[in-house]
Design a protein around this motif. Structure first.
Motif, PDB file in Angstrom:
ATOM      1  N   ILE A  89      34.596  46.680  26.359  1.00 42.27           N
ATOM      2  CA  ILE A  89      34.986  46.806  27.762  1.00 42.27           C
ATOM      3  C   ILE A  89      35.716  45.540  28.185  1.00 42.27           C
ATOM      4  N   VAL A  90      36.892  45.712  28.776  1.00 44.34           N
ATOM      5  CA  VAL A  90      37.653  44.593  29.329  1.00 44.34           C
ATOM      6  C   VAL A  90      37.739  44.786  30.833  1.00 44.34           C
ATOM      7  N   ILE A  91      37.306  43.774  31.587  1.00 40.74           N
ATOM      8  CA  ILE A  91      37.365  43.856  33.041  1.00 40.74           C
ATOM      9  C   ILE A  91      38.078  42.626  33.595  1.00 40.74           C
ATOM     10  N   THR A 121      36.316  39.393  29.732  1.00 39.01           N
ATOM     11  CA  THR A 121      37.269  39.219  30.819  1.00 39.01           C
ATOM     12  C   THR A 121      38.313  38.199  30.407  1.00 39.01           C
ATOM     13  N   THR A 122      39.533  38.333  30.950  1.00 37.62           N
ATOM     14  CA  THR A 122      40.576  37.332  30.757  1.00 37.62           C
ATOM     15  C   THR A 122      40.919  36.719  32.104  1.00 37.62           C
ATOM     16  N   VAL A 123      40.954  35.385  32.146  1.00 33.95           N
ATOM     17  CA  VAL A 123      41.210  34.659  33.388  1.00 33.95           C
ATOM     18  C   VAL A 123      41.996  33.390  33.085  1.00 33.95           C
ATOM     19  N   HIS A 124      42.555  32.798  34.129  1.00 37.68           N
ATOM     20  CA  HIS A 124      43.138  31.462  34.024  1.00 37.68           C
ATOM     21  C   HIS A 124      41.995  30.451  33.933  1.00 37.68           C
ATOM     22  N   ASP A 125      42.258  29.314  33.316  1.00 36.56           N
ATOM     23  CA  ASP A 125      41.207  28.294  33.200  1.00 36.56           C
ATOM     24  C   ASP A 125      40.671  27.851  34.559  1.00 36.56           C
ATOM     25  N   CYS A 126      41.514  27.891  35.594  1.00 40.83           N
ATOM     26  CA  CYS A 126      41.052  27.471  36.922  1.00 40.83           C
ATOM     27  C   CYS A 126      40.043  28.439  37.513  1.00 40.83           C
ATOM     28  N   GLN A 127      39.935  29.647  36.950  1.00 38.59           N
ATOM     29  CA  GLN A 127      39.005  30.645  37.473  1.00 38.59           C
ATOM     30  C   GLN A 127      37.588  30.480  36.929  1.00 38.59           C
ATOM     31  N   LEU A 128      37.400  29.495  36.076  1.00 40.98           N
ATOM     32  CA  LEU A 128      36.062  29.170  35.582  1.00 40.98           C
ATOM     33  C   LEU A 128      35.348  28.334  36.632  1.00 40.98           C
ATOM     34  N   ASP A 136      30.194  38.957  28.485  1.00 41.64           N
ATOM     35  CA  ASP A 136      29.726  38.317  27.257  1.00 41.64           C
ATOM     36  C   ASP A 136      30.727  37.299  26.727  1.00 41.64           C
ATOM     37  N   ILE A 137      32.009  37.575  26.959  1.00 38.59           N
ATOM     38  CA  ILE A 137      33.069  36.728  26.411  1.00 38.59           C
ATOM     39  C   ILE A 137      34.134  36.506  27.480  1.00 38.59           C
ATOM     40  N   THR A 181      43.720  29.101  26.924  1.00 46.70           N
ATOM     41  CA  THR A 181      43.475  27.973  26.022  1.00 46.70           C
ATOM     42  C   THR A 181      42.229  28.095  25.165  1.00 46.70           C
ATOM     43  N   ARG A 182      41.315  29.015  25.483  1.00 47.96           N
ATOM     44  CA  ARG A 182      40.050  29.045  24.749  1.00 47.96           C
ATOM     45  C   ARG A 182      39.332  30.383  24.874  1.00 47.96           C
ATOM     46  N   VAL A 183      38.339  30.532  24.007  1.00 52.83           N
ATOM     47  CA  VAL A 183      37.449  31.693  24.029  1.00 52.83           C
ATOM     48  C   VAL A 183      36.030  31.177  24.210  1.00 52.83           C
ATOM     49  N   ILE A 184      35.318  31.734  25.174  1.00 54.57           N
ATOM     50  CA  ILE A 184      33.967  31.279  25.493  1.00 54.57           C
ATOM     51  C   ILE A 184      32.989  32.433  25.319  1.00 54.57           C
TER      52      ILE A 184
END
Length: 354
Positions: free
Chosen positions: A218-220, A261-268, A285-286, A291-294
């Motif tokens: 699932i991608v949200i 989910t995919t976001v900009h780093d500033c959205q962390l 979960d991910i 720039t990275r995968v968490i």
């Protein structure tokens, strides 16, 4: 801890040009042999044999979306002016507004702008999509559910060009439920259009609650997400949670189905309090950024279905598939399900039939 996964190969018969931030219109002219064809004239017909009117569909969608965002802006204003100690939703709007303002001020936002009251498109969305495509969870998936928002458009493309089955919700669930698209049933020149709302309407197959399908990933989309806990905020309409709950009912997913989910780093962010999350909030979960995968190792329980006592009568009236599900469950159990408090909603459910 941040981990990276191995690479992902795209079927060479599909062009892999990034188009997530493209300003091109959704209807493309392509060269096929010696003829040049307009893709807005290609596609499905309705039950009366009338060709799909892509221009009218898109105009209708944009009009309804504008009405929805206008109403959400009004809702946000009221929530932001309310007492955060007495309003359980106010704190979410504070974080959303701060993030939308930040992305606009620092020019991290991409079209459509402004990003307020949207899942924000962002600089580097294609790079984040490529990070996601490198995940083992994506490479091994056969069926991927992806939200219909702009920053995840490239993920929809990578899903179809990777010869996977794409499951995507119809915008705001206003016309139905989910649509399924399969790359082997699409012409190569229609893959990119199939990743847009118009393309899904033209080339997708609508499914119902009885569909036998297993979703592998699932991608949200997100407005903000906490990388330490996996706590996530969407744009405030609750559709990701409703979609997740209905897929649970269908048996298409379970607790082990990864949510990415995919976001900009500033959205962390680090200011989403776990104790204030609702039972229906979907954790991730991910997280993939440009720039990275968490991997969050989220401690937050995933929703087990639809929580009817949280669902307003207005939302139920707007979404036909929810009414159908509620009727089924009430007939099966022989008891009436509860409903949540009343709320004002935008006119998202009614769409003229073409």
């Amino acid at each position: 801890m941040i981990r990276l996964s191995p690479g992902f190969a795209i079927n060479p018969r599909f062009r892999s040009d990034s188009f997530v931030n493209s300003q091109k219109p959704p209807f493309l002219s392509v060269q096929i042999g010696s003829q040049r064809r307009n893709l807005s004239r290609i596609g499905s017909e309705n039950g009366d044999g009338v060709a799909f009117d892509a221009v009218a569909y898109e105009a209708d969608r944009l009009s309804l979306d504008a009405a929805a965002m206008e109403d959400m802006a009004e809702t946000a204003k009221k929530e932001l002016e309310s007492d955060p100690d007495s309003d359980p939703k106010a704190w979410k709007w504070v974080i959303r507004k701060k993030m939308w303002d930040l992305m606009e001020a620092r020019n991290y936002a991409m079209s459509p702008r402004p990003v307020h009251h949207r899942i924000p498109n962002f600089v580097g969305a294609s790079a984040a999509a490529r990070k996601l495509a490198e995940l083992d969870a994506f490479r091994m998936a056969m069926v991927v559910k992806v939200n219909p928002d702009s920053p995840q458009k490239q993920i929809r493309f990578l899903t179809l060009s990777g010869e996977k089955k794409l499951l995507t919700p119809q915008p705001r669930l206003r016309t139905g439920f989910f649509s399924v698209l399969e790359s082997d049933l699409l012409k190569p020149e229609t893959i990119m259009e199939a990743c847009t709302s118009v393309g899904v309407a033209k080339y997708g197959r609508a499914i119902g609650l009885d569909e036998k399908i297993k979703v592998d990933l699932i991608v949200i989309g997100s407005v903000a997400v906490n990388p330490q806990t996996g706590a996530r905020l969407g744009k405030g309409e609750g559709f990701a949670e409703l979609e997740y709950g209905m897929l649970r009912y269908m048996g298409a997913i379970d607790d082990s189905t990864p949510v990415v989910t995919t976001v900009h780093d500033c959205q962390l962010v680090d200011d989403i309090p776990l104790e204030k999350l609702a039972i229906h909030d979907v954790p991730v979960d991910i997280i993939c950024t440009p720039t990275r995968v968490i991997f969050t190792n989220t401690p937050i329980p995933k929703p087990q279905g639809i929580y009817w006592d949280k669902l307003s009568p207005e939302k139920l009236r707007q979404i036909r598939i929810l009414r159908e599900l509620k009727n089924r469950l009430e007939k099966k159990t022989g008891r009436k399900l509860p409903t949540g408090p009343s709320e004002k909603l935008p006119p998202t459910a009614e769409r003229k039939r073409r």
